[in-house]
Design a protein around this motif. Structure first.
Motif, PDB file in Angstrom:
ATOM      1  N   ASN A 157       2.717  10.691  11.014  1.00 52.17           N
ATOM      2  CA  ASN A 157       2.280  10.294   9.674  1.00 52.17           C
ATOM      3  C   ASN A 157       2.482   8.807   9.440  1.00 52.17           C
ATOM      4  O   ASN A 157       1.692   8.169   8.712  1.00 52.17           O
ATOM      5  CB  ASN A 157       3.045  11.099   8.611  1.00 52.17           C
ATOM      6  CG  ASN A 157       2.504  12.524   8.525  1.00 52.17           C
ATOM      7  OD1 ASN A 157       1.347  12.777   8.884  1.00 52.17           O
ATOM      8  ND2 ASN A 157       3.347  13.458   8.087  1.00 52.17           N
ATOM      9  N   SER A 205      -2.312   2.815  10.046  1.00 51.12           N
ATOM     10  CA  SER A 205      -3.743   2.619  10.347  1.00 51.12           C
ATOM     11  C   SER A 205      -4.579   2.520   9.069  1.00 51.12           C
ATOM     12  O   SER A 205      -5.663   1.948   9.083  1.00 51.12           O
ATOM     13  CB  SER A 205      -4.265   3.737  11.249  1.00 51.12           C
ATOM     14  OG  SER A 205      -4.183   4.967  10.569  1.00 51.12           O
ATOM     15  N   SER A 206      -4.048   3.051   7.966  1.00 55.00           N
ATOM     16  CA  SER A 206      -4.790   2.947   6.704  1.00 55.00           C
ATOM     17  C   SER A 206      -4.810   1.502   6.179  1.00 55.00           C
ATOM     18  O   SER A 206      -5.570   1.157   5.283  1.00 55.00           O
ATOM     19  CB  SER A 206      -4.177   3.865   5.634  1.00 55.00           C
ATOM     20  OG  SER A 206      -2.925   3.349   5.218  1.00 55.00           O
ATOM     21  N   LEU A 207      -3.961   0.661   6.798  1.00 56.25           N
ATOM     22  CA  LEU A 207      -3.916  -0.739   6.359  1.00 56.25           C
ATOM     23  C   LEU A 207      -5.064  -1.561   6.948  1.00 56.25           C
ATOM     24  O   LEU A 207      -5.324  -2.665   6.504  1.00 56.25           O
ATOM     25  CB  LEU A 207      -2.594  -1.398   6.788  1.00 56.25           C
ATOM     26  CG  LEU A 207      -1.301  -0.777   6.281  1.00 56.25           C
ATOM     27  CD1 LEU A 207      -0.124  -1.549   6.841  1.00 56.25           C
ATOM     28  CD2 LEU A 207      -1.254  -0.789   4.779  1.00 56.25           C
ATOM     29  N   TYR A 212      -0.520   7.134  10.880  1.00 58.07           N
ATOM     30  CA  TYR A 212      -1.672   7.245   9.969  1.00 58.07           C
ATOM     31  C   TYR A 212      -1.527   6.271   8.798  1.00 58.07           C
ATOM     32  O   TYR A 212      -2.505   5.655   8.350  1.00 58.07           O
ATOM     33  CB  TYR A 212      -1.795   8.679   9.426  1.00 58.07           C
ATOM     34  CG  TYR A 212      -2.317   9.680  10.456  1.00 58.07           C
ATOM     35  CD1 TYR A 212      -3.440   9.372  11.249  1.00 58.07           C
ATOM     36  CD2 TYR A 212      -1.720  10.926  10.620  1.00 58.07           C
ATOM     37  CE1 TYR A 212      -3.904  10.275  12.178  1.00 58.07           C
ATOM     38  CE2 TYR A 212      -2.188  11.834  11.547  1.00 58.07           C
ATOM     39  CZ  TYR A 212      -3.285  11.505  12.334  1.00 58.07           C
ATOM     40  OH  TYR A 212      -3.760  12.394  13.244  1.00 58.07           O
ATOM     41  N   ALA A 213      -0.288   6.152   8.313  1.00 55.68           N
ATOM     42  CA  ALA A 213      -0.038   5.262   7.172  1.00 55.68           C
ATOM     43  C   ALA A 213      -0.358   3.820   7.539  1.00 55.68           C
ATOM     44  O   ALA A 213      -1.011   3.094   6.769  1.00 55.68           O
ATOM     45  CB  ALA A 213       1.422   5.374   6.736  1.00 55.68           C
ATOM     46  N   ASN A 273       5.952   9.551   0.063  1.00 58.14           N
ATOM     47  CA  ASN A 273       5.029   8.413  -0.064  1.00 58.14           C
ATOM     48  C   ASN A 273       5.521   7.275   0.832  1.00 58.14           C
ATOM     49  O   ASN A 273       6.665   6.849   0.706  1.00 58.14           O
ATOM     50  CB  ASN A 273       5.011   7.913  -1.522  1.00 58.14           C
ATOM     51  CG  ASN A 273       3.693   8.215  -2.199  1.00 58.14           C
ATOM     52  OD1 ASN A 273       2.759   8.704  -1.580  1.00 58.14           O
ATOM     53  ND2 ASN A 273       3.643   7.949  -3.485  1.00 58.14           N
ATOM     54  N   TYR A 309       0.951   5.466   0.990  1.00 58.24           N
ATOM     55  CA  TYR A 309       0.249   6.508   1.740  1.00 58.24           C
ATOM     56  C   TYR A 309       1.049   7.809   1.602  1.00 58.24           C
ATOM     57  O   TYR A 309       2.235   7.846   1.878  1.00 58.24           O
ATOM     58  CB  TYR A 309       0.137   6.093   3.227  1.00 58.24           C
ATOM     59  CG  TYR A 309      -0.576   7.122   4.097  1.00 58.24           C
ATOM     60  CD1 TYR A 309      -1.969   7.157   4.157  1.00 58.24           C
ATOM     61  CD2 TYR A 309       0.152   8.033   4.861  1.00 58.24           C
ATOM     62  CE1 TYR A 309      -2.609   8.083   4.952  1.00 58.24           C
ATOM     63  CE2 TYR A 309      -0.491   8.969   5.658  1.00 58.24           C
ATOM     64  CZ  TYR A 309      -1.894   8.979   5.701  1.00 58.24           C
ATOM     65  OH  TYR A 309      -2.519   9.925   6.485  1.00 58.24           O
ATOM     66  N   CYS A 344       0.842  -1.201   0.000  1.00 54.73           N
ATOM     67  CA  CYS A 344       0.000   0.000   0.000  1.00 54.73           C
ATOM     68  C   CYS A 344       0.885   1.261   0.000  1.00 54.73           C
ATOM     69  O   CYS A 344       2.012   1.227   0.521  1.00 54.73           O
ATOM     70  CB  CYS A 344      -0.859   0.035   1.250  1.00 54.73           C
ATOM     71  SG  CYS A 344      -2.387  -0.809   1.037  1.00 54.73           S
TER      72      CYS A 344
END
Lengths: 297, 82
Positions: free
Chosen positions: A251, A257-259, A254-255, A281, A242, A240
């Motif tokens: 950050n 947790s987006s998983l 957050y990256a 990124n 982010y 992924c």
């Protein structure tokens, strides 16, 4: 009149006949006079003795009525074939009751017949096998574990084993008859086949579209079609990206947790940052457990 | 039966020579040596020292074995002669 003794008639005075019988210690029953005849009953074992006592020609002795026991005996001897047939029939009927001659599956869950028959067969019930070898409680538990089954009752009616299976009306007809196939590439962590046959085992690598549980079972050399029910846990890999304005701990959180995926568990992850216009990124490689199932409620 | 035997014993009777009569059913007589007369209305029983005459209707010998006799029928009178 039904007698348990033989009724005899002798032409003699009652007094003389009774005197002779008493002298010989023979018990007499239901004595009465009929004209010149004296009628009396004696036990079967004494009949020969009585005939010997009144053997002189002046005594005209005859059998008026045989005892029920003797009549039955002679009746059976004369109809030996009939008696043997009746005895054989009773024996066969009694014997057949100990065996299962037929297995019937009824109720709204009768479409699960193949699975039910497989289970009862596994638990010891089969045609021409004794009912005593059947483990009914385990079979009931296994049938209740079948998809959508809400009620199961197994009872023996005569020589027929009747399995009543009821399914949840909401799910009635919503059962898939297809095999369980993988919807992602990965490695099989675990596989549980409630019905059907597992096509893979733990540790196998599978690709999207591969069959995980076949909708059939193998009985000896015969393949019997049935429902596939069960689940498999696959270990899958994914990458992924982010975007963040800058690289910092917040950050990164957050990256990661987006998983978070719905009902799936992330096992491990690695990441790297790639500078891009206006920020960075986060490129995250991670592995997760993915569960696929069929016909499980 | 024990009570009957006790009563008979206290009265000085010999229980072996006793008899029982049940109205409209019959009677049971003991110590019968022989039967002197046998008819539908009269049966004469010979005991060791006495002669018992049983009169009634539809008399039959229900069972006779050794010295015991059971007479069926309606016994109306039992007469004992020495």
């Amino acid at each position: 009149m039904i007698n348990n003794y033989c009724v005899l008639s002798v032409v003699s005075t009652a007094e003389a006949a009774l005197k002779k019988l008493k002298k010989s210690k023979i018990a007499v029953y239901d004595c009465r006079k009929r004209g010149a005849e004296f009628i009396f009953g004696v036990k079967d074992k004494d009949v020969k003795k009585v005939f010997a006592i009144f053997s002189k020609p002046c005594y005209n002795i005859t059998v008026v009525e045989k005892s029920v026991r003797k009549s039955l005996f002679y009746g059976l001897v004369l109809r030996a074939g009939l008696a043997a047939g009746a005895a054989a029939f009773i024996a066969a009927a009694a014997l057949a009751n100990f065996f299962v001659l037929k297995i019937e599956v009824s109720g709204s869950g009768s479409y699960l017949k193949n699975e039910v028959l497989k289970i009862v067969s596994d638990e010891g019930a089969a045609r021409f096998k004794p009912y005593s070898s059947f483990n009914g409680s385990v079979a009931t538990g296994r049938i209740l574990a079948l998809p959508s089954v809400t009620f199961c009752n197994i009872e023996k009616r005569g020589s027929v084993l009747v399995v009543d299976v009821q399914v949840d009306e909401e799910h009635y007809g919503a059962v898939s008859s297809k095999p369980l196939v993988s919807d992602a590439d990965g490695v099989v962590r675990s596989i549980v086949a409630v019905c059907g046959t597992a096509a893979v085992s733990a540790g196998d690598t599978v690709k999207k579209g591969d069959t995980l549980i076949y909708a059939h079972t193998v009985s000896g050399e015969e393949t019997v079609k049935c429902l596939a029910a069960g689940y498999a846990e696959l270990e899958c890999k994914k990458t992924c990206e982010y975007f963040a304005r800058e690289e910092n701990d917040e950050n990164l959180k957050y990256a990661l947790s987006s998983l978070l995926l719905e009902s799936e568990t992330v096992i491990s992850h690695t990441y790297k940052t790639v500078p891009v216009d206006g920020g960075v990124n986060y490129v995250i490689d991670f592995t997760y457990l993915h569960k696929v199932s069929i016909n499980l409620t | 039966m024990k009570l009957l035997e006790q009563i008979l014993s206290e009265m000085g009777a010999d229980t072996l020579k006793s008899f029982t009569v049940i109205p409209r059913f019959g009677g049971y007589f003991r110590s019968v040596k022989s039967i002197n007369e046998f008819g539908e209305n009269k049966i004469v029983l010979v005991l060791r020292k006495e002669v018992v005459t049983v009169t009634g209707e539809k008399l039959e010998v229900g069972k006779y074995f050794e010295e015991d006799i059971f007479i069926k029928g309606e016994i109306k009178e039992v007469k004992i002669d020495k």
